[in-house]
Design an enzyme around this catalytic site. Sequence first.
Site, PDB file in Angstrom:
ATOM      1  N   ASP A   1       0.830  -1.210   0.000  1.00  0.00           N
ATOM      2  CA  ASP A   1       0.000   0.000   0.000  1.00  0.00           C
ATOM      3  C   ASP A   1       0.866   1.262   0.000  1.00  0.00           C
ATOM      4  OD1 ASP A   1      -2.339   1.413  -0.015  1.00  0.00           O
ATOM      5  OD2 ASP A   1      -2.824   1.074   2.086  1.00  0.00           O
TER       6      ASP A   1
ATOM      7  N   HIS B   1       2.281   3.481  -9.098  1.00  0.00           N
ATOM      8  CA  HIS B   1       2.150   2.038  -9.334  1.00  0.00           C
ATOM      9  C   HIS B   1       3.367   1.505 -10.099  1.00  0.00           C
ATOM     10  CE1 HIS B   1      -1.677   2.105  -7.524  1.00  0.00           C
ATOM     11  NE2 HIS B   1      -2.334   2.674  -8.511  1.00  0.00           N
TER      12      HIS B   1
ATOM     13  N   LEU C   1      11.129 -22.029  -5.553  1.00  0.00           N
ATOM     14  CA  LEU C   1      10.630 -20.914  -4.742  1.00  0.00           C
ATOM     15  C   LEU C   1       9.336 -20.431  -5.393  1.00  0.00           C
ATOM     16  CD1 LEU C   1      14.076 -19.122  -4.459  1.00  0.00           C
ATOM     17  CD2 LEU C   1      12.915 -20.398  -2.641  1.00  0.00           C
TER      18      LEU C   1
END
Length: 229
Positions: free
Chosen positions: A15, A32, A125
């Site tokens: 956030d 973003h 992973l």
Amino acid sequence: MEENKIPVHIGIIMDGNGRWAQLRGKNRSYGHKAGSANVERVAEHAFSRGVKAVSLYAFSSENWARPKEEVNELMKLLGSYIKKLTARAVKNGVRVNVLGERSRLSPELLRVIEKYTAKTAAGKLQLNILIDYGGRGEIVRAANAALERGETLTEESLSAHLYTAELPPLDLIVRTGGEIRLSNFMLWQAAYAELYFTDVLWPDFGEKELDIALENFAKRERRYGKIEC
Ligand code: FPP
């Protein structure tokens, strides 16, 4: 730090991109972009510290309500980011998965997801990108899938139909950007996760900040409802 004090699976609520951009007099998309550039740095550092799975909240089911331009920009960014990320993931032995409701994504984005994530299938992973994801929706969807198969609803049968069925339990949730809530992120999986909140905005959350979160996690005493004997 003792090895068993490293979380196996971390969830991250990324956030603060909008505010980070605003502080620089830029639009939200600029934030973003900076946020997506930060993803590899943090994920790779987590893997280098011994974490085995990282789940990132990239676009929630509620994010469709944002202005159309921001949604379109985010979707474009996710497509180009997935292409770029998966090339590097193959080299680093990371399997990339996109978790969430697929039906509302554009056919172009779906093609990118299918084509590029498939190349990473051999990775040990795990990097999960949650797109059009909501925790409540995931639980309802899993319950319906279990019922459709005639299964009795139990914690085990429901868990087996979650997007995370193949993943280790979530040990730690990190939320950047100062809010102290889960915002519908991995609600089922959060049951015994440790929670870590920081005011640092996502694009500024780097290796050092992740190390602080890991140190904080290492000090937690996880009792899973039991008491000390
Ligand atoms: C919250 O910041 C962040 C999002 C809604 C999107 C998260 C997306 C990225 C980090 C970029 C793409 C991700 C990947 C995996 C490529 P906000 O816009 O709510 O910030 P604000 O609270 O400051 O307004």
